[in-house]
Scaffold this motif. Structure first.
Motif, short mmCIF file in Angstrom:
data_model
loop_
_atom_site.label_atom_id
_atom_site.label_comp_id
_atom_site.label_asym_id
_atom_site.label_seq_id
_atom_site.Cartn_x
_atom_site.Cartn_y
_atom_site.Cartn_z
N VAL A 208 0.67 -1.44 -0.14
CA VAL A 208 0.26 -0.30 -0.16
C VAL A 208 0.31 0.79 -0.15
O VAL A 208 2.20 1.51 0.67
N GLY A 209 1.25 1.95 -1.15
CA GLY A 209 1.30 3.11 -1.39
C GLY A 209 1.06 4.36 0.00
O GLY A 209 0.09 4.46 0.90
N ARG B 100 -3.54 5.89 -1.50
CA ARG B 100 -3.64 4.71 -0.75
C ARG B 100 -3.77 3.81 -1.86
O ARG B 100 -4.17 2.38 -1.97
N PRO B 101 -2.69 3.58 -3.09
CA PRO B 101 -2.24 3.21 -4.36
C PRO B 101 -1.86 1.47 -4.10
O PRO B 101 -1.06 1.38 -2.66
N ARG B 102 -2.31 0.44 -4.32
CA ARG B 102 -1.76 -0.76 -4.15
C ARG B 102 -1.56 -1.28 -5.39
O ARG B 102 -0.62 -1.28 -6.25
N GLY B 103 -0.55 -2.05 -4.21
CA GLY B 103 0.82 -3.06 -5.93
C GLY B 103 0.58 -3.89 -4.90
O GLY B 103 0.69 -5.14 -3.82
N GLU B 104 1.38 -5.30 -6.42
CA GLU B 104 1.78 -6.84 -5.66
C GLU B 104 3.18 -6.64 -5.96
O GLU B 104 3.74 -5.80 -6.99
N THR C 84 4.48 -4.30 -8.72
CA THR C 84 3.22 -3.85 -10.06
C THR C 84 1.87 -3.48 -9.69
O THR C 84 1.67 -3.42 -8.11
N GLY C 85 1.81 -2.83 -10.04
CA GLY C 85 -0.12 -1.97 -9.52
C GLY C 85 0.18 -0.45 -9.94
O GLY C 85 1.04 0.05 -10.42
N ALA C 86 -1.52 0.18 -8.92
CA ALA C 86 -0.86 1.43 -9.33
C ALA C 86 0.03 1.75 -8.44
O ALA C 86 0.26 2.97 -8.25
N ILE C 87 0.11 1.64 -7.66
CA ILE C 87 1.64 2.05 -6.92
C ILE C 87 3.29 2.67 -7.68
O ILE C 87 3.40 2.92 -6.62
N THR C 88 2.41 1.55 -8.69
CA THR C 88 4.47 2.00 -9.48
C THR C 88 4.30 3.02 -9.97
O THR C 88 5.12 3.68 -10.54
N ASP C 89 3.10 3.76 -10.53
CA ASP C 89 2.71 5.41 -10.89
C ASP C 89 3.22 6.13 -10.08
O ASP C 89 4.19 7.49 -11.07
N GLY D 290 16.48 13.39 13.45
CA GLY D 290 15.81 13.05 12.19
C GLY D 290 14.44 11.97 12.22
O GLY D 290 13.90 12.77 13.60
N GLN D 291 14.40 11.71 11.64
CA GLN D 291 12.77 10.52 12.07
C GLN D 291 13.16 9.25 11.13
O GLN D 291 13.72 9.37 9.53
N ILE D 292 11.66 8.65 11.62
CA ILE D 292 12.47 7.25 10.96
C ILE D 292 10.50 8.33 10.05
O ILE D 292 9.64 7.81 10.68
N VAL D 293 10.67 7.58 9.05
CA VAL D 293 9.59 7.62 8.13
C VAL D 293 8.38 6.51 7.83
O VAL D 293 9.08 5.74 7.58
N SER D 294 7.46 6.10 7.94
CA SER D 294 6.83 5.05 7.65
C SER D 294 5.44 5.14 7.93
O SER D 294 5.30 6.25 7.61
N VAL D 295 4.80 3.58 6.40
CA VAL D 295 3.52 4.32 5.95
C VAL D 295 2.18 3.46 7.15
O VAL D 295 3.00 1.96 6.89
N ASN D 296 1.49 3.24 7.19
CA ASN D 296 0.66 3.13 8.07
C ASN D 296 -0.47 2.13 6.62
O ASN D 296 -0.33 2.76 5.33
N SER D 297 -1.37 1.17 7.38
CA SER D 297 -2.06 -0.17 6.45
C SER D 297 -3.23 0.99 5.50
O SER D 297 -3.34 1.04 4.60
N ASP D 298 -3.22 1.98 5.88
CA ASP D 298 -4.31 3.27 5.41
C ASP D 298 -3.34 4.01 3.77
O ASP D 298 -4.21 4.64 3.51
N GLY D 299 -2.26 4.15 4.25
CA GLY D 299 -1.62 4.58 3.01
C GLY D 299 -1.48 6.36 4.15
O GLY D 299 -0.74 6.65 3.05
#
Length: 360
Positions: free
Chosen positions: A63-64, A69-73, A90-95, A117-126
């Motif tokens: 999940v981007g 919230r683009p998805r990919g595999e 592959t998938g929309a996340i590649t855009d 600095g900062q630790i930057v992460s992505v949550n499951s909702d994007g």
């Protein structure tokens, strides 16, 4: 009005540059939940994540990190050293996968000026999460970071998150110590350098393998005049340390007993005086088997007769490289230290055919 428009354009350009400086990220679901950094190469998108996040599997969903919230595999391509894995996405996340793996990355300035600095992460909702950290230790391979306050605690599911220093990608979070809460971060330059050969890319060195030491190095002269001291003995008289500076066409090799790392070799420059230098060339051609070559190396310089060492370069010498140029910002040096932290697996010796400090 014109002045206001110009100011807005400057601000916009700064925002664009900042956005381009940080690679896109993704939330990963595989063997366990984790994070990935997305990089592109020849119009393909790849995810770089800790191998333990993938586990024993070969597939992941992503999940981007954006409101869309683009998805990919992703399918596993290869596992690497340092617990890294690369997957094809592959998938929309590649855009938005536009961080070029073939670019040039340097952490020297960011590490010398930024202590936090900062630790930057992505949550499951994007959505993105940013956790404030202090850089508590800087090493050749890894950085150590400590959370600033209880609201910034690090935990296992954040593996693969990006460490950002002043909006510069500085590392990938690999693990969290459950006792201290400290994060172990693989340096970003080391991460990229590790996976580059898989894509047919050179490492950060711009020296081609076809470079001829006799024609392109020897003609420039060598400021490294004598080997002043060394920490590990040679395996025999045939492989003495002075072979490192006896000329690139001498056909000799230096091999040291790998009794313990790091191995240090100090070179005094010509005339026992200060010179301006900006690179050191390591020559590995002639060292057999290639598993005897150094792997992780560091260069330090000093303008004094004793002490005063300043690190100027850290990197990996790949066993496939016959010649490797270690370039850095120009400095004034009287002595140069080569510090070797590891080799490629041969326990009988570690060494090089030569070391050249070209005349500028």
């Amino acid at each position: 009005m014109i002045r206001t428009t110009a100011l807005l354009l400057v601000i916009l350009l700064q925002v664009i540059r900042t956005a381009e400086a940080m690679p896109p990220q993704a939330f990963v679901t595989a063997g366990e939940n984790g994070q990935a950094v997305l990089m592109s190469r020849l119009n393909e998108c790849y995810a770089v994540t800790p191998a333990h996040v993938i586990g024993d599997g070969f597939f992941a969903t992503l999940v981007g990190g954006s409101s869309a919230r683009p998805r990919g595999e992703a399918d596993l391509l290869q596992r690497f050293g340092y617990d890294l894995a690369v997957l094809r996405v592959t998938g929309a996340i590649t855009d938005n996968c536009d961080f070029d793996l073939g670019g040039s990355f340097s952490l020297d300035r960011a590490l010398s000026t930024a202590g936090s600095g900062q630790i930057v992460s992505v949550n499951s909702d994007g959505s993105l999460s940013r956790r404030e950290v202090r850089v508590s230790d800087v090493g050749l391979l890894y950085l150590r970071v400590s959370p600033v306050g209880p609201e910034n605690q690090l935990f296992k599911g954040l593996s693969g998150s990006l460490l950002a220093l002043d909006e510069t990608p500085a590392g990938i979070l690999m693990s969290v110590d459950p006792q201290t809460g400290e994060g172990k971060v693989l340096r970003f330059d080391r991460s990229v350098e590790t996976i580059r050969p898989f894509f047919g890319l050179k490492t950060t060195s711009e020296v081609a393998e076809s470079m001829s030491p006799e024609s392109e190095i020897a003609n420039q002269g060598n400021l490294a005049e004598i080997v002043e001291r060394w920490s590990s003995p040679a395996v025999s008289a045939e492989y003495r340390v002075s072979n490192l500076v006896d000329g690139v066409d001498a056909g000799t090799v230096w091999l040291a007993e790998p009794e313990g790392f790091p191995i240090e070799v100090v070179f005094a420059l010509k005339g026992d005086r200060v010179h301006a230098i900006d690179r050191v060339v390591l020559i590995g051609k002639g060292v057999t088997p290639p598993e005897r070559l150094p792997r992780d190396v560091e260069l330090l310089v000093s303008s004094r007769e004793k002490g005063g060492w300043i690190p100027v370069f850290t990197g990996t010498y790949f066993s496939s490289e016959g010649v490797r140029e270690l370039a850095f910002a120009p400095v004034r040096a009287r002595k140069v230290m080569l510090r070797i932290y590891s080799h490629w697996g041969d326990e009988t010796g570690v060494g090089l055919a030569g070391l050249v400090i070209p005349v500028r």
